[in-house]
Design a protein around this motif. Structure first.
Motif: not given
Length: 795
Positions: A374-379, A472-479, A500-502, A552-558
């Motif tokens: 994610g950090r590479m992606l942001a650059t 960016p927020i950082g690393v997202l966990l999307v469930i 970054g994304l999990l 993980i910096d933020l969890i997003i449940p769907r």
């Protein structure tokens, strides 16, 4: 006085409490006490029923994964000295012991065979002998010695064997009293090294343990510290572990009894790669034989014979003998009350020892890869991130046949297991893939000026300028559940925002998610950031993922409202961006158009009833009852086969009404609808605020003043006038896609697109500026001038 209080208190316990406990247990029926059969019926204590389950397993090979631990039938729990004793090392931690006994009892009453290896005799004996020494001193001698000398009077050092001899009976009496509360009998067995090395004694020990287990009795095993010789370093025999401490005893017992699981409880969370407390120490989730070289061991615990190195050695020996092992913390007040049952349920607690290395990385490693990627992606340049998303959109159409084939496998496996609305969510089609591709290209277009956009510029002082920019927020966990089309949408938003994304999808979409993730990584590879998006193995429990607060910096449940609630409850220090139930309302005003109202109700309820933005409650103005508008709506719902539930007021107007609704706070997610009557727009607003979920609410009216009043006063994430609730969607809002719809009031609200995945940071550029120059007598003054912000690229 002290001696009288102590002795009378102890005698009261022995004379009154213990006989009462024993008589209570004996007064119960035989079915409530010991049952020799392997499978027992429902039991209960404290009004809590425990339903037993049949368990059977052929011993010989340890479990490969945590999720298999729930099948363990025979379990050894080893309680270290630090777990059993108080912080002052004199006396027992009664609260922890009571909790451990309760957990062991729960598992025993499920049909498992539990054994305890416990420390604590020395600590208990030390407490008793210290009291005896104090009580035996002459009161006159204490009075003549003077107050200061009395305070400084030292208690002699007590020999450990004597303490063990004095404490063993008391420790066992305590265990007996505690287990009796759960209608379970316990039996004590004291062993030495000779009991394992002498073949006859070994057979006797084995036979005794098997007979106790057959009779549903919990054996409590300990080294006979009153007679055992001091431990000799490096005294293990060839292929055999000597009984030097309770760690080695537990391992030897586990293998001897062909145990499925050994749980070693200590005062640390598990095995760390370096001494716990050091700056870079990381808890090892799974430990494999041969990994010892990657671990730096520290000192042993404050009490007890063995340190972590001894525990690992014993654990590996047991693992080699076919017993799975978990080392965990039995002293942490927030987890010790369920640590044993959590381990048996397969939750990610402590360090799990396994002989089977996974084919892919662990979720911890995936989190680290997502962070670095994610950090590479942001650059990357905005054009490069947009190029990745465009390539992913092309792959969705170019690889359409492969995607649909994988989705077909998921649908075939889910047939008969999932309800019709969930099957619809699971299904992919050519039109869905085409819509996804269009949405992704929208995201690519809007991402040109997202990361690094200047929001504010301020001249603090001469040559000292401050900027607030998006990052960016950082690393997202999307469930997410069921919907595989969520994966490319969320992936594109993460790429555009540089996060970054999990991804954790439901097992019902395994094949679809796998190919879509591979396509996302293929698109990322064109600029060398393939690892920024990770698909988490389906074996990982959601609750365990929610504990990874350092990754993980933020969890997003769907998914369902229940999923959102479960994740919010399980999240350990990680923010959750979620919505409550999608209880969406539509208020049909007295001045509504007949045709508009019918079309809007049909689309909101019937177009996709499983969606969270589907209509659930229809509010009708009282003046519309028994009018053509009302009749037309009812006829349409009947044709669409919508089941109607009547609200209390609506039911009162009807002689023969539909079934009265059980709750006005119901999200049906199907072709069901609640109808209620209101007297005014204000009453409709009050109803929405009382029973709604702040998701999406609509007014249908031709009166602009009434509509504006509704729009301004309804406190929901989305409020519409003469439009379907189904417009509450990131794609339809022009966001390209969404990671979900948020009903919270912090950070992002409504459909969360690209901007909802960004936060900010402050950049200050100066020239040797120091704060002291701005003091009352300093040479500089603050200017705080607002500077023009660069115009955003809207192309």
């Amino acid at each position: 006085m002290l001696s009288q209080v102590y002795r009378s208190g102890f005698q009261a316990f022995r004379q009154h409490l213990l006989p009462w406990v024993q008589s209570t247990a004996l007064s119960r029926s035989p079915t409530d006490r010991v049952q020799p059969s392997a499978i027992r019926h429902v039991r209960s204590w404290s009004n809590i029923p425990f339903i037993t389950v049949p368990l059977s397993r052929t011993h010989g090979k340890s479990f490969a994964h945590r999720s298999e631990l729930k099948h363990a039938k025979r379990i050894v729990v080893k309680l270290g000295s630090a777990v059993v004793t108080r912080g002052d090392e004199c006396g027992l931690a009664l609260g922890r012991l009571a909790s451990i006994v309760e957990q062991v009892s729960v598992l025993q009453n499920q049909g498992r065979e539990m054994m305890l290896v416990t420390s604590g005799a020395v600590a208990f004996g030390k407490q008793r002998l210290r009291h005896e020494i104090l009580l035996s001193q002459s009161v006159r001698q204490a009075l003549h010695s003077g107050q200061n000398q009395l305070k400084e009077m030292a208690i002699p050092v007590l020999e450990a064997r004597a303490c063990a001899a004095a404490g063993q009976s008391g420790l066992m009496a305590l265990y007996e009293a505690m287990f009796t509360q759960y209608s379970i009998c316990a039996a004590q067995i004291l062993v030495t090294n000779l009991d394992f090395h002498d073949e006859q004694k070994r057979r006797n020990l084995n036979g005794t343990l098997h007979e106790l287990l057959r009779m549903n009795i919990v054996p409590i095993v300990n080294t006979n510290d009153a007679v055992v010789p001091p431990a000799e370093p490096n005294s293990d025999l060839q292929g055999v572990i000597s009984v030097k401490d309770n760690d080695s005893l537990a391992a030897r017992l586990a293998v001897e009894m062909k145990t499925d699981l050994l749980i070693v409880l200590s005062d640390v969370e598990g095995l760390f790669d370096s001494p716990p407390g050091s700056d870079d120490a990381k808890l090892i989730d799974i430990f494999y034989p041969g990994d010892q070289q990657s671990v730096t061991f520290g000192t042993k615990s404050r009490v007890g014979m063995g340190g972590m190195e001894a525990k690992v050695k014993a654990a590996l020996w047991a693992l080699q003998g076919g017993t799975s092992v978990v080392i965990a913390n039995g002293t942490h007040p927030k987890v010790s009350g369920h640590v044993i049952t959590d381990i048996v349920e397969g939750k990610k607690v402590g360090t799990f020892f396994s002989e089977v290395k996974p084919a892919g990385p662990t979720v911890e490693q995936q989190g680290e890869m997502a962070r670095a990627g994610g950090r590479m992606l942001a650059t990357l340049e905005p054009e490069q991130r947009a190029e990745i998303i465009h390539h992913l959109a092309d792959l969705l159409t170019d690889q359409r046949d492969e995607i649909l084939l994988a989705n077909k496998k998921d649908l075939e496996e889910a047939e008969g297991r999932l309800a019709a609305p969930l099957l619809k969510r699971l299904s992919l089609s050519t039109s869905k893939l085409n819509s996804l591709a269009i949405g992704l290209r929208q995201i690519a277009a809007s991402s040109q000026d997202s990361v690094g956009r200047v929001l504010r510029r301020t001249r603090i002082a001469k040559n000292l300028e401050l900027e607030q920019v998006t990052v960016p927020i950082g690393v997202l966990l999307v469930i997410f559940e069921s919907r595989p089309d969520c994966l490319p949408q969320v992936a594109a938003l993460a790429i555009a925002s540089g996060n970054g994304l999990l991804l954790k999808g439901g097992k019902e979409a395994t094949h679809s998610n796998r190919i879509l993730h591979l396509l996302a990584q293929e698109a990322l590879s064109i600029h060398g950031v393939k690892e920024a998006i990770q698909l988490v193995n389906t074996r990982e429990e959601v609750e365990d993922l929610c504990r990874l607060d350092k990754m993980i910096d933020l969890i997003i449940p769907r998914g369902s409202s229940q999923l959102v609630r479960d994740i919010q409850k399980a999240a350990k220090g990680i923010p959750v961006m979620g919505h409550s139930e999608g209880i969406c309302h539509m208020y049909v005003d007295s001045e509504a158009s007949v045709d508009k109202a019918t079309r809007l109700v049909r689309d909101s309820k019937c177009e996709y009833p499983a969606a969270c933005n589907a209509l659930e409650t229809l509010l009708i103005h009282r003046d519309l009852l028994r009018t053509p508008l009302f009749d037309q709506i009812i006829d349409m719902l009947r044709v669409e086969q919508v089941k109607i539930h009547a609200g209390p007021k609506f039911a009162s107007y009807l002689t023969f009404s539909p079934s009265e609704v059980k709750s006005l706070r119901t999200e049906y997610g199907d072709l069901e609808l609640c109808i209620e009557v209101v007297d005014s727009v204000q009453e409709a607003i009050d109803h929405i605020h009382k029973y709604g979920s702040s998701h999406t609410d609509v007014i249908v009216t031709e009166n602009e003043k009434t509509a504006e009043f509704f729009l301004q006063h309804v406190d929901s994430a989305c409020v519409f006038w003469n439009a379907s609730t189904r417009f509450s969607d990131g794609y339809r809002f022009g966001l390209g896609a969404e990671v979900g719809i948020s009903t919270s009031r912090i950070h992002a609200r409504g459909p969360v697109g690209l901007e909802g995945l960004l936060t900010t940071k402050w950049l200050l550029r100066g020239q040797d500026h120091v704060v002291s120059d701005f003091s009352e007598h300093g040479s500089l003054k603050y200017l705080h001038e607002n500077l023009p912000v660069p115009q955003r690229n809207t192309n």
